[in-house]
Design a protein around this motif. Structure first.
Motif, mmCIF file in Angstrom:
data_model
loop_
_atom_site.group_PDB
_atom_site.id
_atom_site.type_symbol
_atom_site.label_atom_id
_atom_site.label_comp_id
_atom_site.label_asym_id
_atom_site.label_seq_id
_atom_site.Cartn_x
_atom_site.Cartn_y
_atom_site.Cartn_z
ATOM 1 N N ASP A 235 39.049 12.611 6.755
ATOM 2 C CA ASP A 235 38.695 11.392 7.466
ATOM 3 C C ASP A 235 38.960 11.567 8.952
ATOM 4 N N SER A 236 38.486 10.619 9.734
ATOM 5 C CA SER A 236 38.675 10.670 11.183
ATOM 6 C C SER A 236 40.050 10.093 11.525
ATOM 7 N N VAL A 237 41.082 10.914 11.326
ATOM 8 C CA VAL A 237 42.453 10.464 11.559
ATOM 9 C C VAL A 237 43.248 11.534 12.294
ATOM 10 N N PHE A 238 44.149 11.082 13.145
ATOM 11 C CA PHE A 238 45.132 11.915 13.826
ATOM 12 C C PHE A 238 46.476 11.411 13.344
ATOM 13 N N GLN A 239 47.177 12.186 12.535
ATOM 14 C CA GLN A 239 48.401 11.716 11.906
ATOM 15 C C GLN A 239 49.608 12.470 12.457
ATOM 16 N N VAL A 240 50.665 11.724 12.719
ATOM 17 C CA VAL A 240 51.903 12.302 13.236
ATOM 18 C C VAL A 240 53.034 11.920 12.292
ATOM 19 N N ALA A 241 53.686 12.940 11.720
ATOM 20 C CA ALA A 241 54.792 12.709 10.795
ATOM 21 C C ALA A 241 56.106 13.106 11.454
ATOM 22 N N ALA A 242 57.136 12.309 11.223
ATOM 23 C CA ALA A 242 58.465 12.611 11.749
ATOM 24 C C ALA A 242 59.513 11.984 10.843
ATOM 25 N N HIS A 243 60.614 12.706 10.669
ATOM 26 C CA HIS A 243 61.717 12.206 9.849
ATOM 27 C C HIS A 243 62.432 11.095 10.608
ATOM 28 N N GLU A 244 62.800 10.036 9.904
ATOM 29 C CA GLU A 244 63.401 8.886 10.574
ATOM 30 C C GLU A 244 64.779 9.201 11.156
ATOM 31 N N SER A 245 65.425 10.270 10.696
ATOM 32 C CA SER A 245 66.710 10.651 11.291
ATOM 33 C C SER A 245 66.526 11.437 12.585
ATOM 34 N N VAL A 246 65.311 11.956 12.803
ATOM 35 C CA VAL A 246 64.995 12.705 14.019
ATOM 36 C C VAL A 246 64.348 11.785 15.042
ATOM 37 N N TRP A 247 63.347 11.046 14.603
ATOM 38 C CA TRP A 247 62.675 10.062 15.448
ATOM 39 C C TRP A 247 62.760 8.710 14.743
ATOM 40 N N ALA A 248 63.334 7.740 15.386
ATOM 41 C CA ALA A 248 63.288 6.381 14.845
ATOM 42 C C ALA A 248 61.826 5.944 14.750
ATOM 43 N N PRO A 249 61.473 5.093 13.784
ATOM 44 C CA PRO A 249 60.082 4.662 13.659
ATOM 45 C C PRO A 249 59.496 4.144 14.971
ATOM 46 N N GLU A 250 60.306 3.428 15.748
ATOM 47 C CA GLU A 250 59.803 2.879 17.013
ATOM 48 C C GLU A 250 59.392 3.989 17.978
ATOM 49 N N ARG A 251 60.125 5.099 17.969
ATOM 50 C CA ARG A 251 59.763 6.239 18.815
ATOM 51 C C ARG A 251 58.462 6.870 18.328
ATOM 52 N N LEU A 252 58.317 7.002 17.024
ATOM 53 C CA LEU A 252 57.082 7.561 16.470
ATOM 54 C C LEU A 252 55.898 6.661 16.800
ATOM 55 N N GLY B 41 38.901 7.536 14.429
ATOM 56 C CA GLY B 41 38.999 6.174 13.925
ATOM 57 C C GLY B 41 40.409 5.622 13.955
ATOM 58 N N ARG B 42 41.381 6.471 13.549
ATOM 59 C CA ARG B 42 42.757 5.971 13.474
ATOM 60 C C ARG B 42 43.755 7.047 13.888
ATOM 61 N N VAL B 43 44.801 6.610 14.576
ATOM 62 C CA VAL B 43 46.007 7.406 14.764
ATOM 63 C C VAL B 43 47.053 6.781 13.847
ATOM 64 N N ILE B 44 47.666 7.597 13.000
ATOM 65 C CA ILE B 44 48.574 7.057 11.984
ATOM 66 C C ILE B 44 49.965 7.640 12.150
ATOM 67 N N ALA B 45 50.958 6.762 12.270
ATOM 68 C CA ALA B 45 52.360 7.168 12.281
ATOM 69 C C ALA B 45 52.833 7.296 10.841
ATOM 70 N N ARG B 46 53.390 8.462 10.496
ATOM 71 C CA ARG B 46 53.796 8.745 9.118
ATOM 72 C C ARG B 46 55.290 9.093 9.047
ATOM 73 N N PRO B 47 56.177 8.119 9.185
ATOM 74 C CA PRO B 47 57.606 8.418 9.082
ATOM 75 C C PRO B 47 57.996 8.762 7.650
ATOM 76 N N PHE B 48 58.997 9.645 7.525
ATOM 77 C CA PHE B 48 59.493 9.988 6.193
ATOM 78 C C PHE B 48 61.005 10.128 6.233
ATOM 79 N N SER B 49 61.599 10.202 5.060
ATOM 80 C CA SER B 49 63.046 10.310 4.942
ATOM 81 C C SER B 49 63.371 11.312 3.841
ATOM 82 N N GLY B 50 64.668 11.471 3.543
ATOM 83 C CA GLY B 50 65.069 12.369 2.473
ATOM 84 C C GLY B 50 65.392 13.767 2.951
ATOM 85 N N ALA B 51 65.624 14.648 1.987
ATOM 86 C CA ALA B 51 66.018 16.025 2.247
ATOM 87 C C ALA B 51 64.926 16.982 1.782
#
Length: 383
Positions: free
Chosen positions: A148-165, A183-193
């Motif tokens: 799809d027409s998406v630009f997605q950025v993933a970051a761990h919430e312990s590294v980047w707070a969701p607001e920073r992402l 079409g969309r830029v998507i922030a993809r925060p994740f957690s865990g090990a």
């Protein structure tokens, strides 16, 4: 006071569209193929007429039911929702199967102060398993796309707070313009090990602003109240929405929608149930898709009971997301066009609708606010 609830089951395709072959989707049937492999009882969805839309039909021909095919170019969330609201997209948003070029990435890397990881088309869950540990060690953001027409950025919430992402994704949205207007830029925060990463509910979609007038714009201009549930507010860049709430699951989306009906504070409740797409469609999980259908089915009686005498309920989708093929991308399919409510006939064949905009045209006639385009089915579905 007349009201409308629109429930979008994201990715719930009901069979290949007439032009599916041109999109590489000949034979796609998201609903049918999932139920073939994992049959589950869906008495309430069957009563609405959903199963009778399949070929061959797998349920009773009941309810006010039909299906629609898309006129816009593409098969993504943005074009699907925009067309529902009367805005057809003639030119598809750009795709990046080989990753994004330097003129897109270099400004982002300067803004972040680090090189990105990834920069390829990938499954969201797979790429965080592949690169999550390196991201944790380096702080470098994971950038990826899909079919799809998406630009997605993933970051761990312990590294980047969701607001920073979210801030980084807003910056990327500004960079992705002109020929790179995804079409969309998507922030993809994740957690865990490592080995047990989980994407969180703090996802946000930064969508290009609608390129023309939508039915939502007309509603708000006319003083009507539009309540967006889930990612609706993101899909329309906040335009035509008077209030909204993000949700963490489809069950929460149905609950919030039901509560909104009971509160009576909105003329339109517009809800996206994204789990069908993000948790099951893109992960090629027909068992999970079927289970989610059963969960929705169990919640429908409570939602339908909240409808007042002058309320209309519509169930539809924005595209398909075939779970049983080799791809993890969206599919060009028909979508459901189902209606219910005290004023709706229990047996109305609405046929095959030419364009998703018939949805807002029908709802618009009910509310007395005409949609920009589409053919209303209101006379066909009322008692």
């Amino acid at each position: 006071m007349r009201r409308v609830l629109i429930l979008v089951c994201d990715g719930l395709g009901v069979g290949a569209a007439p032009d599916a072959e041109a999109y590489g989707d000949a034979g796609a049937d998201t609903l049918g193929h999932a139920l073939e492999r994992f049959p589950v009882p869906l008495p309430n969805l069957e009563s609405l007429g959903l199963l009778s839309l399949l070929e061959p039909a797998r349920g009773r021909s009941t309810g006010a039911r039909g299906k629609a095919y898309e006129l816009s170019a593409g098969k993504d969330t943005t074009t699907g929702h925009w067309e529902m609201m009367g805005l057809t997209v003639e030119r598809p948003f750009p795709l990046y199967p080989d990753g994004f070029p330097p003129e897109v990435l270099e400004p982002l890397e300067r803004f972040v102060g680090k090189k990105v990881l990834g920069n390829k088309a990938a499954s969201g869950t797979e790429i965080i398993e592949e690169l999550g540990a390196e991201h944790l060690a380096s702080g470098r953001p994971i950038v990826y796309t899909s079919g799809d027409s998406v630009f997605q950025v993933a970051a761990h919430e312990s590294v980047w707070a969701p607001e920073r992402l979210w801030e980084v994704c807003r910056f990327a949205r500004g960079v992705l313009s002109g020929e790179h207007l995804v079409g969309r830029v998507i922030a993809r925060p994740f957690s865990g090990a490592p080995g047990a990463f989980l994407r969180t509910a703090n996802r946000r979609d930064f969508t290009v602003e609608p390129t023309g007038e939508t039915w939502l714009d007309r509603l708000v201009a006319g003083g009507r109240r539009v309540f967006g549930v889930g990612k609706i507010v993101d899909i329309f860049s906040g335009r035509g929405i008077t209030s909204s709430v993000h949700t963490g699951s489809d069950a929460e989306g149905v609950r919030v929608s039901t509560d909104a009906l009971r509160a009576g504070d909105s003329d339109l409740v517009f809800t996206n149930l994204v789990d069908f797409d993000s948790k099951y469609g893109h992960r090629n999980d027909p068992a999970g898709f079927a289970k989610n259908l059963a969960s929705l089915d169990a919640l429908l009686p409570g939602l339908l009971a909240a409808l007042g005498t002058d309320d209309l309920f519509f169930l539809t989708a924005d595209h398909g997301c075939e779970t049983t093929d080799v791809s993890t991308d969206h599919t060009r399919e028909h979508v459901p066009f189902l209606a219910a409510g005290p004023a709706v006939r229990r047996d109305a064949d609405l046929g095959v609708r030419q364009g998703f905009a018939d949805l807002s045209a029908t709802a618009g006639e009910w509310l007395g606010v005409p949609a920009p385009r589409g053919t209303s089915a209101l006379a066909e579905l009322l008692v």
